[in-house]
Design a protein around this motif. Sequence first.
Motif, PDB file in Angstrom:
ATOM      1  N   SER A   1       1.709  -1.228   0.064  1.00  0.00           N
ATOM      2  CA  SER A   1      -0.003   0.077   0.195  1.00  0.00           C
ATOM      3  C   SER A   1       0.960   1.175  -0.305  1.00  0.00           C
ATOM      4  CB  SER A   1      -0.988  -0.038   1.361  1.00  0.00           C
ATOM      5  OG  SER A   1      -0.059   0.091   2.210  1.00  0.00           O
ATOM      6  N   ASP A   2       0.731   2.764  -0.286  1.00  0.00           N
ATOM      7  CA  ASP A   2       0.802   3.159  -0.748  1.00  0.00           C
ATOM      8  C   ASP A   2       1.305   4.202   0.790  1.00  0.00           C
ATOM      9  OD1 ASP A   2       1.058   3.760  -3.193  1.00  0.00           O
ATOM     10  OD2 ASP A   2      -0.513   4.659  -3.609  1.00  0.00           O
ATOM     11  N   GLU A   3       0.664   3.734   1.953  1.00  0.00           N
ATOM     12  CA  GLU A   3       1.281   4.041   2.744  1.00  0.00           C
ATOM     13  C   GLU A   3       1.964   3.305   3.623  1.00  0.00           C
ATOM     14  OE1 GLU A   3      -2.702   5.115   5.760  1.00  0.00           O
ATOM     15  OE2 GLU A   3      -2.022   3.401   6.838  1.00  0.00           O
ATOM     16  N   GLU A   4       1.873   2.039   3.287  1.00  0.00           N
ATOM     17  CA  GLU A   4       3.391   1.577   3.516  1.00  0.00           C
ATOM     18  C   GLU A   4       4.519   2.187   2.869  1.00  0.00           C
ATOM     19  OE1 GLU A   4       2.661  -2.849   2.963  1.00  0.00           O
ATOM     20  OE2 GLU A   4       4.252  -3.018   3.582  1.00  0.00           O
ATOM     21  N   VAL A   5       4.175   2.301   2.068  1.00  0.00           N
ATOM     22  CA  VAL A   5       5.766   3.002   1.501  1.00  0.00           C
ATOM     23  C   VAL A   5       6.313   4.118   1.320  1.00  0.00           C
ATOM     24  CG1 VAL A   5       6.708   3.070  -1.493  1.00  0.00           C
ATOM     25  CG2 VAL A   5       5.343   1.339  -0.913  1.00  0.00           C
ATOM     26  N   TYR A   6       5.466   4.636   1.876  1.00  0.00           N
ATOM     27  CA  TYR A   6       5.804   6.464   2.411  1.00  0.00           C
ATOM     28  C   TYR A   6       5.105   6.454   3.427  1.00  0.00           C
ATOM     29  CZ  TYR A   6       5.290   7.445  -2.941  1.00  0.00           C
ATOM     30  OH  TYR A   6       5.642   7.824  -4.165  1.00  0.00           O
ATOM     31  N   GLY A   7       4.771   6.002   4.348  1.00  0.00           N
ATOM     32  CA  GLY A   7       4.526   6.666   5.454  1.00  0.00           C
ATOM     33  C   GLY A   7       3.257   7.297   5.757  1.00  0.00           C
ATOM     34  N   LYS A   8       2.878   7.448   6.591  1.00  0.00           N
ATOM     35  CA  LYS A   8       2.075   8.054   6.732  1.00  0.00           C
ATOM     36  C   LYS A   8       1.573   9.158   8.071  1.00  0.00           C
ATOM     37  CE  LYS A   8      -0.807   5.540   9.957  1.00  0.00           C
ATOM     38  NZ  LYS A   8      -2.420   5.329  10.937  1.00  0.00           N
ATOM     39  N   GLY A   9       0.987  10.087   7.472  1.00  0.00           N
ATOM     40  CA  GLY A   9       0.663  11.391   8.994  1.00  0.00           C
ATOM     41  C   GLY A   9       1.680  11.985   8.490  1.00  0.00           C
ATOM     42  N   ALA A  10       2.250  11.769   9.716  1.00  0.00           N
ATOM     43  CA  ALA A  10       3.466  13.701   9.918  1.00  0.00           C
ATOM     44  C   ALA A  10       4.865  12.290   9.302  1.00  0.00           C
ATOM     45  CB  ALA A  10       3.866  13.577  11.648  1.00  0.00           C
ATOM     46  N   LYS A  11       4.477  11.102   9.253  1.00  0.00           N
ATOM     47  CA  LYS A  11       6.193  10.299   9.581  1.00  0.00           C
ATOM     48  C   LYS A  11       6.013  10.004   7.936  1.00  0.00           C
ATOM     49  CE  LYS A  11       5.897   7.482  13.850  1.00  0.00           C
ATOM     50  NZ  LYS A  11       4.391   6.710  13.360  1.00  0.00           N
ATOM     51  N   ARG A  12       5.201  10.926   6.508  1.00  0.00           N
ATOM     52  CA  ARG A  12       5.395  10.618   5.539  1.00  0.00           C
ATOM     53  C   ARG A  12       6.362  11.458   4.916  1.00  0.00           C
ATOM     54  NH1 ARG A  12       1.691  10.228   0.798  1.00  0.00           N
ATOM     55  NH2 ARG A  12       2.855  11.001  -0.469  1.00  0.00           N
ATOM     56  N   LEU A  13       7.413  10.673   3.627  1.00  0.00           N
ATOM     57  CA  LEU A  13       8.514  10.746   3.413  1.00  0.00           C
ATOM     58  C   LEU A  13       8.507  10.494   1.778  1.00  0.00           C
ATOM     59  CD1 LEU A  13      10.885   8.979   3.785  1.00  0.00           C
ATOM     60  CD2 LEU A  13      10.733   9.909   6.044  1.00  0.00           C
ATOM     61  N   LEU A  14       9.419  10.508   0.821  1.00  0.00           N
ATOM     62  CA  LEU A  14       9.578  10.705  -0.093  1.00  0.00           C
ATOM     63  C   LEU A  14      10.956   9.374  -0.325  1.00  0.00           C
ATOM     64  CD1 LEU A  14       8.217  10.697  -3.041  1.00  0.00           C
ATOM     65  CD2 LEU A  14      10.559  11.707  -3.823  1.00  0.00           C
ATOM     66  N   PRO A  15      10.603   7.780  -0.821  1.00  0.00           N
ATOM     67  CA  PRO A  15      10.984   7.165  -0.195  1.00  0.00           C
ATOM     68  C   PRO A  15      12.837   7.145  -1.247  1.00  0.00           C
ATOM     69  CG  PRO A  15       9.392   6.333  -0.157  1.00  0.00           C
ATOM     70  CD  PRO A  15       8.571   7.636  -0.851  1.00  0.00           C
ATOM     71  N   GLU A  16      13.534   6.126  -0.597  1.00  0.00           N
ATOM     72  CA  GLU A  16      14.625   5.893  -2.025  1.00  0.00           C
ATOM     73  C   GLU A  16      14.069   5.236  -2.991  1.00  0.00           C
ATOM     74  OE1 GLU A  16      17.554   6.528  -1.649  1.00  0.00           O
ATOM     75  OE2 GLU A  16      17.387   7.278   1.027  1.00  0.00           O
ATOM     76  N   MET A  17      14.814   5.969  -4.267  1.00  0.00           N
ATOM     77  CA  MET A  17      14.339   5.652  -5.396  1.00  0.00           C
ATOM     78  C   MET A  17      14.311   4.443  -6.083  1.00  0.00           C
ATOM     79  SD  MET A  17      13.468   7.839  -7.419  1.00  0.00           S
ATOM     80  CE  MET A  17      12.436   8.272  -9.324  1.00  0.00           C
ATOM     81  N   ASP A  18      14.852   3.936  -5.440  1.00  0.00           N
ATOM     82  CA  ASP A  18      14.542   1.674  -4.925  1.00  0.00           C
ATOM     83  C   ASP A  18      13.557   1.904  -4.683  1.00  0.00           C
ATOM     84  OD1 ASP A  18      16.284   2.451  -3.455  1.00  0.00           O
ATOM     85  OD2 ASP A  18      17.168   0.242  -3.516  1.00  0.00           O
ATOM     86  N   VAL A  19      13.266   2.270  -4.164  1.00  0.00           N
ATOM     87  CA  VAL A  19      11.914   1.427  -3.332  1.00  0.00           C
ATOM     88  C   VAL A  19      10.867   1.975  -4.557  1.00  0.00           C
ATOM     89  CG1 VAL A  19      10.671   1.665  -1.269  1.00  0.00           C
ATOM     90  CG2 VAL A  19      12.776   1.931  -1.235  1.00  0.00           C
ATOM     91  N   LEU A  20      10.943   3.191  -4.854  1.00  0.00           N
ATOM     92  CA  LEU A  20       9.442   3.750  -5.588  1.00  0.00           C
ATOM     93  C   LEU A  20       9.818   3.363  -6.921  1.00  0.00           C
ATOM     94  CD1 LEU A  20      10.486   7.110  -5.014  1.00  0.00           C
ATOM     95  CD2 LEU A  20       8.341   6.066  -4.121  1.00  0.00           C
TER      96      LEU A  20
END
Length: 881
Positions: free
Chosen positions: A429-448
């Motif tokens: 899920s996007d939430e799992e990959v990006y994090g949710k709420g205040a913890k949201r951030l852009l992950p590393e490119m290979d993850v994306l």
Amino acid sequence: MSHFVLIDGNSIANRAFYALPLLSTSAGLHTNAVLGFTTMLLKVLEEMKPTHIMVAFDAGKVVFRHSEYADYKGGRAKTPPELSEQFPLIRELLDAFSIKRFELEGYEADDIIGTLTKTADEQDWKTTVITGDKDMLQLVSEHVSVALTRKGVSEIELYTPQEIQEKYGLKPLQIIDLKGLMGDTSDNIPGVPGVGEKTALKLLHEYGSVEEVLENIDRVSGKKLQENLRENVDKAKMSKELATILREAPVELDVQETGYTSYDGVTLSEFFKRMEFKSLLSKIKVEAPDDGQAANAAPFQYEVISAENAEKYADKLTSPMAVYVEMDGDNYHHSPIVGFGLSADDVNLFVPWDVAKEWKAFSQWLADGSQEKWTFDGKRDTVGLAWHELDIKGINFDVYLASYLLNATESNPTLDSIASQYAQVRVRSDEEVYGKGAKRLLPEMDVLSEHAAHKAAAIWQSVPVLREQLTENQMNELLNDLEAPLSMVLALMEKQGIKVNRDRLTQMGVELDAKLEELTKQIYELAGTTFNINSPKQLGEILFDVLDLPVLKKTKTGPSTSADVLEKLAPYHPIIDAILIFRQLGKLRSTYIEGLTKEIHSQSSKVHTLYNQATTATGRLSSTEPNLQNIPIRMEEGRKIREAFIPSEEGWYMLAADYSQIELRILAHISGDENLIDAFRNGMDIHTRTAMDVFGVSEEQVTSLMRRQAKAVNFGIVYGISDYGLSQNLNITRKEAGDFIERYFSVFAGVKQWMEDIVKQAKQDGFVTTLLHRRRYLPDIRSSNFNLRSFAERTAMNTPIQGTAADVIKLAMIRMQEALQEKGLKSRMLLQVHDELVFEVPQDELETMKKLVPEVMESALELQVPLKADVNFGHSWYDAK
DNA sequence: AACATCACG
DNA sequence: ACGTACGTGATGTTA
């Protein structure tokens, strides 16, 4: 070392059923007991690591105990149908887990387990019994532990002889004596009257067994107790017998057959998909165990395109191909684009955004309408890319829309859930990959890049399955001729945006601030203290404690202070009116002045809403960020907000057209009620006509009160009427409301007939449909819970009406956009508000549009009654009235 | 994050 | 007898 786990199937199923809310699949199959059972099994397998496992069920009606005591289990309520229907599913579940199950005609699960534990005991096996039934504690021994479920099935408590000693001060076998004395209401074991757990334990600590207690009645302390024991000697003996689990049942099961290694992940995930256990799917190992080359053992492979290697991949851009546009953020009017996931039969690619921008072959392929693309939310792709001057054309299948049509109740389908239902590849899920709420951030490119490639692969794999199911539901036209073309129309409208006069809003805000400040002062004075007027809690204290006003309605958390209550309290105290106005103006300020101003786009100075095409259960659109479907109109003060919505070009006009009584016209058509059809064919004011019929008067005799009441009845009809609802709305008694309804139905007998029929049909099929085959499942329609069932029945009546109205205006929008294009008009469609369309129109097209818009809307779908649309225009949305 | 309230059709 | 009108989204407060 062997570990034998024995599960009391009936007990666990019951526990799970009553512990979990009544869940059901989109098709209306109840699944809560299955889910609870599954959770328990997964936990047991993981934590206990059994080498042998089996589940025992009760079977047959005549349990041997019945012949001894006619009332045995008599006190137990009969199993509700919502649970009975889950037993076959639980059996399937066990088969999917490859867990042996066993039942024996005429015996209970207890007896089967009792017999098997004895065998296991003799063979020196470590054994655990899982049950919710305390009786089973009698089976505990050196080798046998009993795990009792607590809090439904989520936790278990393990009992060995030591634990029983600690908790009860008894030997395991004395549990039988305990039951014999205290009884068990759930099994209708009588026990001795007046003896509960406390007394029973005391007696057993002193005498050891039922028999010993009965022999020493004279020495028992307490006159009343002695008397009770004396009078119930037989009952006590019989109770003990009933509580004794049989350990000599004719069980012909070789325990070696219950050997267990692991489950087949593929079979199990098929079953979970069918049960729609989405969260569980991720918890199981999908690879088939041990055989080394499972169905999807091949690891997921994808390639990342770079500026250097791009040309090499140009011929991988094929038709059809799945495309996923990965963006950083939920609002695609603002989101940066991360890159593209692409997928087809034997290729998965990721194109990073900076590569994509420069790669000519790619942007050409993307903009080439003859190159078919499969997407997830093509509207999002189209608008998101348009903000970056990139074209995407040739979208030919949208899994987002398809999955919504197949199950509109699960609003806003996500790609990970779609993948788990229709594809093999697993998508996080996007939430799992990006994090949710205040913890949201852009992950590393290979993850994306892997995430985006997974998504494209999921789209690619889902399409054939979705196509098949759409065909099965006769929904291909609904997708291809309605929702898909509509999504492209909506894309234009969203990207176009609507101009908002920021200064006008600011000016209104200043005026509101002054009024609110004055009101605040007044309210504090009337209350004799300051407080937060926006807090229902604090307001409640002032009104109902300090001022001692009567509490007319309550909410979960305290007395209600909602507007309808306050209106009734107005005569008691002048503060009420001030609060009502404060609320009204406060709403305008926070939601429509401040909220709307925040949404003005920095690049375009317009507001660009997001139309959600896959949210509502009925087929309507919804609008967010900002919601442009709830701009005030009913009260003049609020209506003025519409003055700020203006044409984006000098000298243009706003033009608005709305359907007149579209829902009642649709009701006339689908019910075939002659009277209602006649009324619309004669172009009558429908509320006046209803008043004439219901009150039995002539047109001239209809008073404004009668018309108002008739109007409320018409609304009620559309909502799936109830006398209570109508009485609340009209502030009349339930009886009076009931009379109105009765009279309505005697005049519009066709409507009554249709309402009965649609509910009946919904009960049979488990769903209702609109004229264009849109479908809504109603799992609660067969519920034994009155409330749930009634709600589902009203929904069954309302959804075909509201949903068909949604179908009609969607058709009109597609036709309208086509017409604008064909005729080369510059006019633009900007908004849809359920039964209304708003345009901006150059002056020289005004006359054309005044004719064209209603024409298109009225001819969108041919019904047994005419459709009617009214059109207005002016310099702002406010003036288009 | 849940609740109450209120804006619209 | 049971307790509610149907469908949405945004805001401010409170737990």
